[in-house]
Write an enzyme that holds these catalytic residues in place. Structure first.
Site, short mmCIF file in Angstrom:
data_model
loop_
_atom_site.label_atom_id
_atom_site.label_comp_id
_atom_site.label_asym_id
_atom_site.label_seq_id
_atom_site.Cartn_x
_atom_site.Cartn_y
_atom_site.Cartn_z
N HIS A 125 5.63 -6.26 17.77
CA HIS A 125 5.11 -6.35 16.48
C HIS A 125 5.47 -7.42 15.70
O HIS A 125 4.45 -8.00 14.83
CB HIS A 125 5.68 -4.72 15.72
N GLN B 59 8.36 -2.88 21.05
CA GLN B 59 8.79 -2.75 19.59
C GLN B 59 8.89 -4.24 19.15
O GLN B 59 8.41 -4.58 18.10
CB GLN B 59 9.80 -1.93 19.14
N GLU C 216 14.00 4.16 12.46
CA GLU C 216 12.51 4.44 12.62
C GLU C 216 12.11 5.43 13.67
O GLU C 216 11.35 6.50 13.43
CB GLU C 216 11.76 3.32 12.47
N HIS C 217 12.39 4.80 14.88
CA HIS C 217 12.02 5.34 16.14
C HIS C 217 13.11 5.69 16.91
O HIS C 217 13.94 4.66 17.14
CB HIS C 217 10.84 4.68 16.89
N HIS D 201 14.45 29.25 -28.56
CA HIS D 201 13.90 29.88 -27.31
C HIS D 201 14.01 31.31 -27.44
O HIS D 201 13.25 32.00 -26.94
CB HIS D 201 14.86 29.54 -26.46
N ASP E 84 2.66 6.02 18.65
CA ASP E 84 2.02 5.00 17.82
C ASP E 84 0.23 5.52 17.86
O ASP E 84 -0.35 4.98 16.89
CB ASP E 84 1.91 3.44 18.40
#
Length: 438
Positions: free
Chosen positions: A266, A263, A332-333, A425, A366
Site C-alpha cells: 500500500h 499490506q 487495523e487488521h 424544574h 479489502d
C-alpha cells in the site's frame, strides 16, 4: 530487511507493551498548520481555491469540479466487465453484512403511561472521501457508500482527487463504482481542501455542508478531519495501513509472508508485523520475505515498508503473550493463523477487523468478505471501531408520559430539583397539576 523484537523471557506491563509496539513516525499534528491554511483558503475563495489546489497538488485544473451525470453514466458503461462483476458482488456482500449493523427500535415501558422509545436515526447528509494517490480505490467507494445507504442517509456527496491523465476529472473506475451505487453528486477535489469544502460547503458549486465525513486519505486529509471535527462528525483519522499476524508453528510460512507483503504494497509507511512463538516460523518467513518482496510489482515500496521502524517480527513465549502484544498494538487488521484460531480470538479485545484461519486473508476483507475495510489505524482500535451503518446513525430517545405517569414521579422529581437548587424544574412539573382540569 525486517527488524526482530525478541520478547521471550520478558513479561512487560501493559504500559510497557504500548511503548514497545513498532509504529511509524507519522505525526498528524505536524500537518495541521498546512491543512488549516488549505481549509481557510476554501472558506475564503471557494471554487477558485479548489481549482488552484488541484493544479498545485494534482497537476491539473479540472474542467468542472462537479462531475456531470453523463460522465458518471459513461464511466459505468465503460467499466471493464470483470471489474463490474466484482464490484457488483462486493456491493451485495457488503450490503448483506451491513444490514446487521442497524439496531431495531425498542420501547421500554416503565409503568402505565410511562414509555421511553429508543430509535436509531440517520444523519441527513454525508461526505465521503475516496483517495486517489498511489492507487485507485473503487472498493473504498463501496465501503463508504453502502453503510451510509443502509443507514438511510438521503444525501451523499463523494469527493476524489482530480486526475491529470483523465482531464482533471475523477478516475473513471471510481466514477463507475459510484454510478453502480446510484451516487449522482461527485466532485473532483482532494486533500485537506476537499475536507474543508465538505464541512463548510461551497455555495458557487451548490455544495452544501455535510454532517459526517468518512473515508481514508493522507496525513493532510487526517489533519483536516481533526480540524473540522468540531463542526462535523468524522469516522477516524486514518493513517498508514497495518497488519498484525499472530501465527504459530502450524502456520504456512508462505501464506504469512504473502499477507505481510500485501499490506506493505500500500505505502512506504505501511506496517507489517508478525507475532509468533515459533522461532522456526520466524526464520522461514524472514527468508521468504526477501524473495517475495523482490518479485512483487511494487518491490521498492514494499522493501521500504518492511525495512521501516513500523514493521517487525516479534518473538514471544506463547500465544497468550502474542494476544497481549496484539491488544497493546490495537491493529487495523489482525490475522490469526494458528492451529486453533478460536482459542486465540477469545483473548483479543482490540482490533479493527479480525481474520481467522489460513483462508481468511486481509485481501479478502479489502474486497469481498462482506466486512468493511475502512478501519481504525495507529492503535485507534483500542477505543474506536471501523466504518459501519452505525457511523451514520444517532441514537435518540423519545419520552412519552401521560398525566398520571408524571404524577407518579412528581414528588421525587421535586426532591431532586431542590437538592440541585433548581426550583424552576420542580415548578415546571407542579404547574401541570395546579388545576384538576389539566
Amino acid at each position: 530487511m525486517i527488524q526482530t523484537i525478541d520478547l521471550r523471557g520478558h513479561k512487560p506491563s501493559p504500559s510497557e507493551l504500548i511503548n514497545l509496539v513498532p509504529r511509524s513516525l507519522t505525526d498528524v499534528s505536524a500537518a495541521q498548520v498546512a491543512a488549516q491554511q488549505l481549509i481557510d483558503d476554501v472558506i475564503d475563495r471557494g471554487e477558485q481555491a479548489i481549482l488552484d489546489q488541484a493544479l498545485r497538488f494534482d497537476g491539473v485544473t479540472p474542467r468542472s469540479i462537479r462531475v456531470s451525470q453523463s460522465d458518471i453514466d459513461e464511466a459505468v458503461a465503460s467499466l471493464d466487465p470483470h471489474v463490474r462483476v466484482a464490484l457488483e458482488a462486493a456491493i451485495e456482500r457488503v450490503r448483506m453484512a451491513t444490514r446487521a449493523q442497524v439496531p431495531p427500535a425498542t420501547t421500554t415501558t416503565l409503568g402505565e403511561g410511562a414509555v421511553v422509545e429508543q430509535r436509531w436515526h440517520p444523519v441527513e447528509r454525508v461526505g465521503l472521501y475516496v483517495p486517489g494517490g498511489k492507487a485507485v480505490y473503487p472498493s473504498s467507494v463501496v465501503m463508504n457508500v453502502v453503510p451510509a445507504q443502509i443507514a438511510g442517509v438521503r444525501s451523499i456527496a463523494l469527493v476524489s482527487p482530480a486526475q491529470r491523465e483523465f482531464g482533471g476529472s475523477v478516475h473513471p473506475t471510481i466514477l463507475g463504482a459510484a454510478g453502480l451505487l446510484g451516487i449522482t453528486e461527485v466532485y473532483a477535489m482532494g486533500g485537506a481542501g476537499a475536507i474543508g469544502a465538505l464541512a463548510y460547503g461551497v455555495p458557487a458549486l451548490d455544495l452544501h455542508p455535510v454532517q459526517v465525513i468518512t473515508g481514508p486519505g493522507n496525513v493532510y486529509v487526517a489533519a483536516a478531519k481533526r480540524i473540522v471535527g468540531a463542526r462535523t462528525g468524522i469516522d477516524s483519522e486514518a493513517g498508514p495501513t497495518e497488519i498484525l499476524i499472530i501465527a504459530d508453528a502450524d502456520a504456512d510460512a508462505s501464506f504469512v509472508t504473502a499477507d505481510l507483503v500485501s499490506q506493505a504494497e500500500h505505502d512506504e509507511l505501511a506496517a507489517a508485523v508478525l507475532v509468533t512463538d515459533s522461532p522456526e516460523l520466524a526464520d522461514r518467513v524472514r527468508s521468504l520475505l526477501d524473495e517475495m518482496a523482490r518479485s512483487t510489482r511494487h518491490a521498492e515500496r514494499v522493501a521500504i515498508a518492511l525495512d521501516g521502524i513500523q514493521s517487525a517480527i516479534v518473538l514471544v513465549d506463547d500465544l497468550s503473550a502474542a494476544a497481549e502484544f496484539s491488544n497493546a498494538y490495537g491493529p487495523e487488521h489482525l490475522e490469526i493463523q494458528t492451529i486453533d484460531p478460536d482459542a486465540v480470538v477469545s483473548s483479543i479485545h482490540n482490533a479493527g477487523a479480525i481474520f481467522l484461519g489460513a483462508y481468511s486473508p486481509v485481501s479478502l476483507g479489502d474486497y469481498l468478505a462482506g466486512s468493511n475495510h475502512v478501519l481504525p489505524t495507529g492503535g485507534q482500535s483500542r477505543f474506536s471501531s471501523g466504518l459501519g451503518a452505525y457511523t451514520f446513525l444517532r441514537p435518540q430517545q423519545i419520552i412519552r408520559y401521560d398525566r398520571a405517569a408524571l404524577g407518579e414521579v412528581k414528588d421525587r422529581l421535586h426532591a431532586l430539583a431542590e437538592s440541585e437548587n433548581l426550583p424552576a424544574h420542580a415548578e415546571a412539573v407542579a404547574v401541570r397539576f395546579d388545576s384538576p382540569d389539566r
